[in-house]
Design an enzyme around this catalytic site. Structure first.
Site, short mmCIF file in Angstrom:
data_model
loop_
_atom_site.label_atom_id
_atom_site.label_comp_id
_atom_site.label_asym_id
_atom_site.label_seq_id
_atom_site.Cartn_x
_atom_site.Cartn_y
_atom_site.Cartn_z
N GLU A 1 0.82 -1.22 0.00
CA GLU A 1 0.00 0.00 0.00
C GLU A 1 0.86 1.26 0.00
O GLU A 1 0.45 2.29 -0.55
CB GLU A 1 -0.94 0.01 1.20
N PHE B 1 -11.61 -8.12 13.34
CA PHE B 1 -10.47 -8.47 12.50
C PHE B 1 -10.21 -7.37 11.47
O PHE B 1 -11.12 -6.93 10.78
CB PHE B 1 -10.75 -9.80 11.78
N GLN B 2 -9.00 -6.92 11.41
CA GLN B 2 -8.54 -5.86 10.50
C GLN B 2 -9.32 -4.55 10.68
O GLN B 2 -9.56 -3.83 9.71
CB GLN B 2 -8.60 -6.33 9.03
N LYS C 1 -17.74 -1.68 5.13
CA LYS C 1 -18.12 -2.66 4.12
C LYS C 1 -19.63 -2.68 3.88
O LYS C 1 -20.08 -2.88 2.76
CB LYS C 1 -17.63 -4.06 4.56
N MET D 1 23.72 9.90 4.26
CA MET D 1 23.52 11.15 4.99
C MET D 1 23.70 10.93 6.50
O MET D 1 24.24 11.78 7.21
CB MET D 1 22.15 11.75 4.69
#
Lengths: 168, 578
Positions: free
Chosen positions: B69, B131-132, B181, B490
């Site tokens: 993502e 969940f999620q 959803k 750096m």
């Protein structure tokens, strides 16, 4: 560093208080007190926020608040004359026999005893911060068992001659 | 439905969109995106966005399936920066959504218009630690311009319309739409508003005439003026107006890091980049100017060094910005204009006359000749600066160049002379490693006709190199130039200069063989270790019709100079060893 009172008109949506309070934290401003409630228009809430800062800091704070999409308007009430009130409930250690004596103390403050129990009673007071602080000092002689107070609710005064705008 | 909307649907939608037709929330979303003229979506499916991906199946959209993502949102960001159009990405709930966070913060810091769509669990499960499940609107409050949690499918069209409006107007920024959803599955008659009315949002861009008059008056009086042009020039597409204004007023131009390309780097009035790793002349210009004209800049601490009282000590500061909160935020200003720089300059150009600045310009030219960017060449050792010079020379400054963050980023800003706006794409504000490669994918998709180069470090590339899969899958001809010094350069530089050479955890010598890695994904891989090899290999890369990864093995010990150390002021500039 001066204390300032900011009125913020916001959409009455879930999460708006989070957005406003997050902004304060994100930009390193402190919230001294915040009150939120309904307004004259359905769907809008008004937040009264007291905070500290110099003119430049407050200008920046107001600009940042204005950037939030859910903020309709931002007003620095401290810039002009305004009315401010807090509400406090103070539970004092006292027996019913002391009721008259305590009434004598709270009455000049236009406060009221709103609950009486065997060993304590509750005083309700409204007013500006200094007034509530002053009453608290007196009640502490009895023992303050519990204190809860709101932040300020505030409103700009109407544009009227100064004599008519005296505090009531 | 407006004529314009009808044309869009006729052109792009098969079958045509029917208003009033009963469709799901997912289908509603896609129709809205179509009417917003979205062409590409960068995303990654998951459980909570299955309804949306089901509606995408066989649809008109070009969906780019990234491998993470974070790759999706950086690609959408690169697309947005390269085009000025909003980038769109989709992620599922929970970890999918949280994987967008770095990309959202990156876009917010650099004012990039994005519309990020996340799925969430059904509303009946919200708050149950399902969940999620993640409270992504809560997580992203400080890093979005605005965000929405959609509770009712009938609100979705209005929300999408508002999201695009907010993302692209005023000071652009990322907007998140979180769709549970059950909303994606809910059925409602399709509608789409033609106008937007967000009561608390005022995106005014046209400045007040009186403010513009003050702006012009302040500049006319200056003898040693300098324009500091920032990302606002590019966001407002004001590069042509800036050119006309600077030439007419005879004012030299400094481009901030975010403003590179907003004024031609090869122009006689161009002074290049100021600040921590800016050049001597640009910083001297700020130190000696009597008027600093900030156009679409935010006076970042990489330029002021956080020492705002000592910044431009002899100058009145004139500041133009579309975001009123930027005016007076970091530096004290003498004159301010609230408005976008394009509108401001359009109004100012007819009013401005040439300043008495020729002696000042000569002084600046003299400094430029005496103190250009410079580095030591060393026989067969490939210097990173030489790599960037090669990229510039071979493309004549016309390529789109994206970068990660670190030494290579600064060398790119120093040695590649950008001629055009939207040609330099880099994470300026947040400093996001792993940004460069996926951003290049988005930019290349937006401009398939142009050469797009991702200049990356060996560290940053390993944060998002899995997106080699998509340049291979879709044959996206990004040229990846790895400035490979086998360490976190750096960080190494700062440890050398400020931590007594205690090189803590910067060793990347056990990185993969990047040529083989590219080949594993079906991408051409090349390597160069000397200046001669670099020339030959890079020519081969440019000639190749497809994506290429070039592993430039450069000197490890090279440092970025000039440098103003943190805590110092611009007059305490270290020029490096000659």
């Amino acid at each position: 560093m001066q204390q300032q009172t900011i009125a913020v008109l916001v959409n009455d949506y879930p999460g708006v208080l989070t957005r406003v309070s997050t902004l304060f934290g994100q930009r390193a401003f402190n919230i001294d007190s915040i009150t939120v409630g309904g307004t004259e228009e359905a769907g809008l809430s008004r937040m009264i926020i007291t905070t500290g800062g110099d003119d430049r800091q407050i200008d920046q704070l107001m600009k940042q608040l204005n950037k939030l999409i859910d903020v309709i308007s931002v007003t620095n009430l401290s810039a002009n004359s305004y009315v401010s009130r807090e509400l406090a409930l103070i539970k004092v250690s006292a027996s019913p026999s002391q009721l008259a004596e305590l009434n004598g103390i709270v009455e000049p403050f236009r406060a009221a005893i709103v609950d009486v129990g065997p060993t304590s009673l509750i005083v309700q007071v409204t007013g500006d911060t200094e007034k509530i602080d002053a009453l608290l000092v007196l009640l502490q002689n009895y023992g303050v068992l519990e204190l809860t107070r709101t932040g300020s609710v505030a409103m700009a005064r109407s544009i009227v001659p100064a004599t008519a705008a005296a505090t009531v | 439905m407006s004529v314009e909307m009808a044309e869009i649907q006729k052109k792009n939608s098969i079958p045509p969109i029917q208003f009033g037709e009963e469709v799901s929330g997912a289908e509603t979303l896609l129709r809205c995106l179509l009417l917003e003229q979205v062409e590409y979506i960068f995303g990654y499916p998951g459980g909570a966005v299955l309804p949306i991906y089901d509606s995408l199946y066989g649809s008109y959209f070009k969906h780019i399936l990234t491998r993470h993502e974070q790759g999706a949102i950086h690609a959408a960001d690169g697309y947005a920066r390269a085009t000025g159009k909003p980038g769109v990405c989709i992620a599922t709930s929970g970890p999918g959504a949280t994987n967008l966070v770095t990309g959202i913060a990156t876009a917010q810091m650099d004012s990039v218009p994005l519309v990020c769509i996340t799925g969430n669990v059904a509303q009946s499960l919200i708050g149950t630690d399902a969940f999620q499940e993640a409270n992504i609107t809560g997580i992203t409050v400080p890093i979005t311009k605005h965000s929405y949690f959609v509770r009712d499918v009938r609100d979705l069209p209005r929300i999408v319309k508002e999201a695009f409006h907010i993302a692209t107007t005023g000071r652009p920024g990322p907007v998140l739409i979180d769709i549970p959803k059950d909303v994606a599955n809910a059925i409602a008659p399709f509608t789409y508003p033609e106008t937007v009315d967000v009561r608390g949002y005022r995106a005014s861009v046209v400045p007040d005439d009186e403010e513009v008059q003050h702006f012009v008056t302040a500049i006319k009086a200056a003898k040693r003026p300098v324009i500091m042009a920032g990302g606002g020039i590019i966001a407002a597409s004001a590069d042509q107006e800036l050119l006309a204004f600077a030439e007419k007023a005879r004012i030299p131009v400094i481009n901030t890091f975010m403003g590179l390309g907003g004024f031609p780097g090869v122009h006689e009035l161009s002074l290049g980049m100021p600040g921590m790793h800016g050049n001597f002349t640009a910083n001297q210009a700020l130190l000696n100017a009597d008027c600093v004209i900030g156009l679409g800049v935010r006076f970042d601490d990489r330029i002021t060094m956080g020492r705002t009282k000592e910044f431009a000590p002899n100058a009145r500061i004139v500041h133009v910005d579309i975001d009123p909160a930027e005016l007076g935020k970091n530096v004290s200003t003498a004159v301010t204009v609230t408005g976008d720089v394009k509108s401001t300059l359009e109004k100012a150009i007819p009013l401005i006359t040439a300043c008495e600045s020729e002696a000042w310009i000569r002084q600046l030219k003299d400094w430029q000749e005496k103190q250009p960017y410079k580095y030591k060449t060393d026989g067969d050792t490939l210097k990173p600066q030489a790599v960037i010079e090669l990229l510039y020379r071979s493309t004549d400054g016309e390529a789109i160049v994206t970068t990660d963050v670190g030494q290579h980023q600064m060398w790119t800003a120093q040695y590649y002379k950008f001629k055009n706006a939207r040609s330099f794409i880099s994470s300026g504000g947040l400093g996001t490693m792993g940004f460069g490669f996926p951003a290049a994918i988005g930019a290349q998709i937006a401009h398939p006709e142009r050469i797009t180069i991702a200049v990356v470090g060996d560290g940053g590339f390993q944060m998002t190199n899995q997106e080699l899969a998509i340049v291979s899958q879709y044959n996206i001809p990004v040229k990846v130039a790895i400035v490979n010094n086998q360490c976190l350069g750096m960080v190494r530089q700062w440890q050398e200069l400020f931590y007594d050479n205690r090189y803590s955890q910067i060793d990347l010598t056990c990185s993969p063989d990047f040529v083989k890695l590219a080949e594993a994904y079906g991408v051409k891989g090349l390597r160069a270790s000397t200046p001669q090899e670099a020339e030959a290999v890079w020519a081969e890369a440019l000639a190749h019709d497809g994506p290429v990864v070039v592993d430039f093995r450069v000197a490890q010990e090279e440092n970025v100079y000039p440098m103003v150390a943190a805590g110092n002021t611009l007059d305490q500039m270290e020029l490096g060893d000659d």
